[in-house]
Design an enzyme around this catalytic site. Structure first.
Site, PDB file in Angstrom:
ATOM      1  N   GLY A   1      49.850  35.177   3.070  1.00 58.74           N
ATOM      2  CA  GLY A   1      49.975  36.333   3.951  1.00 58.74           C
ATOM      3  C   GLY A   1      50.565  35.981   5.307  1.00 58.74           C
ATOM      4  CB  THR A   2      50.011  33.129   7.608  1.00 64.83           C
ATOM      5  OG1 THR A   2      48.591  33.318   7.625  1.00 64.83           O
ATOM      6  CG2 THR A   2      50.490  32.690   8.981  1.00 64.83           C
TER       7      THR A   2
ATOM      8  CG  ASN B   1      41.268  40.898   8.751  1.00 63.34           C
ATOM      9  OD1 ASN B   1      42.065  41.698   9.225  1.00 63.34           O
ATOM     10  ND2 ASN B   1      40.754  39.911   9.456  1.00 63.34           N
TER      11      ASN B   1
ATOM     12  CD  GLN C   1      41.415  40.962   3.471  1.00 60.25           C
ATOM     13  OE1 GLN C   1      40.797  41.281   2.452  1.00 60.25           O
ATOM     14  NE2 GLN C   1      41.337  39.741   3.988  1.00 60.25           N
TER      15      GLN C   1
ATOM     16  CB  SER D   1      47.503  36.731   0.880  1.00 58.21           C
ATOM     17  OG  SER D   1      46.896  35.472   0.741  1.00 58.21           O
TER      18      SER D   1
ATOM     19  CG  HIS E   1      43.634  33.065  -0.220  1.00 53.38           C
ATOM     20  ND1 HIS E   1      42.534  32.887   0.595  1.00 53.38           N
ATOM     21  CD2 HIS E   1      44.675  33.309   0.603  1.00 53.38           C
ATOM     22  CE1 HIS E   1      42.920  33.015   1.861  1.00 53.38           C
ATOM     23  NE2 HIS E   1      44.213  33.273   1.888  1.00 53.38           N
TER      24      HIS E   1
ATOM     25  CB  THR F   1      60.831  23.197  -5.031  1.00 54.99           C
ATOM     26  OG1 THR F   1      62.037  22.467  -4.857  1.00 54.99           O
ATOM     27  CG2 THR F   1      60.422  23.201  -6.499  1.00 54.99           C
TER      28      THR F   1
ATOM     29  CB  CYS G   1      34.944  29.176  17.992  1.00 55.21           C
ATOM     30  SG  CYS G   1      34.161  28.098  19.153  1.00 55.21           S
TER      31      CYS G   1
HETATM   32  C1  PLP Z   1      44.934  41.159   6.878  1.00 50.96           C
HETATM   33  C2  PLP Z   1      45.346  39.734   6.695  1.00 50.96           C
HETATM   34  N1  PLP Z   1      46.601  39.388   6.917  1.00 50.96           N
HETATM   35  C3  PLP Z   1      47.033  38.135   6.761  1.00 50.96           C
HETATM   36  C4  PLP Z   1      46.175  37.128   6.367  1.00 50.96           C
HETATM   37  C5  PLP Z   1      46.689  35.737   6.196  1.00 50.96           C
HETATM   38  O1  PLP Z   1      46.811  35.439   4.829  1.00 50.96           O
HETATM   39  P1  PLP Z   1      46.873  33.928   4.319  1.00 50.96           P
HETATM   40  O2  PLP Z   1      45.492  33.376   4.440  1.00 50.96           O
HETATM   41  O3  PLP Z   1      47.319  34.034   2.895  1.00 50.96           O
HETATM   42  O4  PLP Z   1      47.845  33.202   5.167  1.00 50.96           O
HETATM   43  C6  PLP Z   1      44.828  37.443   6.143  1.00 50.96           C
HETATM   44  C7  PLP Z   1      43.860  36.392   5.804  1.00 50.96           C
HETATM   45  O5  PLP Z   1      42.694  36.464   6.173  1.00 50.96           O
HETATM   46  C8  PLP Z   1      44.400  38.779   6.296  1.00 50.96           C
HETATM   47  O6  PLP Z   1      43.139  39.138   6.081  1.00 50.96           O
END
Ligand code: PLP
Length: 399
Positions: free
Chosen positions: A83-84, A159, A187, A207, A209, A245, A334
């Site tokens: 996702g990032t 999230n 999410q 994403s 996971h 790759t 934190c």
């Molecule tokens: C709303 C949202 N966007 C982006 C991300 C980032 O995804 P990733 O962990 O696959 O980089 C998260 C992960 O917590 C998320 O909850």
């Protein structure tokens, strides 16, 4: 699995995981689909020999499966590392100095920090607020438009609270203004049906996971004709939109999870999960005073509930529950040694003390009703115990 010594005998401690918005376990079917791609089918998808072609075909099947989940063409899917990366590619791929973007105060840091970085490179940004339910008012988005606005990026599901935004209305505003629209659907994917055409977005990130595929894989939907500057340069992978790759096993896992997610919408799996979520939430609210739901009254994804327990510290409750075998989380971060309350909850207008007293419970497909009973046996007791010890108990929660 950790163990306890009880009357001289080792006993396994039961552990229940209700933190699926942080990450969700790979489903057995997903793992089985991936397994051959670590060993027998090891080819590089760019190779023209048998091994490469076998892998290429599997990657393309996974692409078609992800496209089917999102309602787009396979050629509009770019596989990413998660996702990032998808969020970064959408923002950095489109925006340059002098451009304006509109986002919200409650985005994930993958969007917020990208946006801040773009500001340091000469972009302008507007952060629209949310109301007490965690909802963006689409009219605020409309009012924020400027002649140099190039992108609106508003998340689909939050999230921390699970609150679903009015992305279709925002998509219409973007289309009318001829501005790109990206939504972070990390999410939402696999939890609510998605259709990029109905949403009216040009870009959408998911994403693996968060939907029972492995960590380190994701996808960005890029509507045909959208000109994105790549972030990675190298070979012509992913139609030159993302060099490198492919993470073949991860992509196969994402494809399988997408296929299962689509079937689950028809099979009523989410009804089962929302029933468990509602029981957990309602029973806790019935048993405890000075407790409530953050994001109540807004549409939410079916697996998440974010509750505040006035007069306690959320971190202390997370630790107390973890010691008893229950995994949940706070949205707190934190920063420089101090626990900062969640930016999402404070943006919703929660006093800092209440934001710090909040916990997220997020369910996954592996959870069963007895997991909820396990949590219900622990949470009210742990909250009551912490409140007895709490110096905050005599203060007001609104400070
Ligand atoms: C709303 C949202 N966007 C982006 C991300 C980032 O995804 P990733 O962990 O696959 O980089 C998260 C992960 O917590 C998320 O909850």
């Amino acid at each position: 699995m950790p163990s306890l010594l009880k009357r001289g005998k080792m006993v396994l401690m039961r552990r229940v995981y209700l933190d699926n918005n942080a990450t969700s376990p790979v489903l057995p079917e997903v793992f089985e689909a991936m397994r051959p791609y670590f060993a027998e089918h090891f080819g590089n998808a760019s190779s023209i020999h048998h091994h490469g072609q076998e892998t290429r075909a599997a990657v393309e099947r996974a692409r078609a499966s992800v496209a089917a989940l999102l309602g787009c063409r396979a050629s509009e899917i770019v596989f990413t590392s998660g996702g990032t990366e998808g969020d970064n590619l959408a923002l950095f791929g489109l925006l340059g100095s002098g451009d304006h973007l509109i986002t919200s105060a409650i985005e994930h840091h993958a969007v917020l920090n990208s946006s801040k970085h773009l500001q340091s490179r000469g972009c302008e940004a507007t952060y629209v607020p949310v109301d007490g339910h965690g909802l963006v008012d689409p009219d605020d988005v409309r009012r924020a438009l400027r002649p140099n606005t190039k992108l609106i990026t508003i998340m689909m599901a939050n999230n921390e609270t699970g609150v679903l935004q009015k992305v279709e209305e925002i998509g219409q505003i973007a289309a009318a203004a001829d501005v790109y629209f990206h939504t972070d659907a990390v999410q939402a994917a696999g939890k609510v049906p998605l259709d990029v055409k109905r949403i009216g977005c040009d870009l959408l990130s998911i994403s693996g996971h968060k939907m029972h595929a492995p960590q380190g894989v994701g996808a960005l939907y890029v509507r045909k004709g959208t000109r994105l500057e790549p972030m990675l340069y190298g070979g012509n992978h992913e139609r030159s939109r993302r060099a490198g790759t492919e993470n073949v096993a991860g992509i196969i896992g994402l494809g399988k999870a997408a296929e299962m997610a689509r079937q689950a919408f028809d099979g009523g799996d989410w009804k089962r999960i929302s029933t468990m979520r509602d029981r957990l939430q309602d029973k806790i609210l019935a048993e405890l005073e000075a407790t409530g739901v953050n994001g109540d009254g807004a549409p939410r994804v079916p697996n998440t509930t974010n509750l505040y327990f006035d007069f306690i510290e959320g971190e202390a409750l997370v630790i107390a529950l973890d010691l008893k075998g229950l995994a949940v989380s706070t949205g707190a971060a934190c920063s420089s040694g101090a626990i900062e309350p969640s930016h999402v909850l404070t943006a919703m207008g929660l006093p800092r003390a209440r934001a710090r007293a909040s916990l997220r419970f997020s369910l996954g497909k592996q959870n069963r009703p007895d997991d909820i009973e396990f949590a219900l046996d622990l949470v009210p007791q742990a909250v009551a115990r912490l409140r007895e010890l709490s110096p905050l108990r005599h203060a007001t929660a609104s400070k």
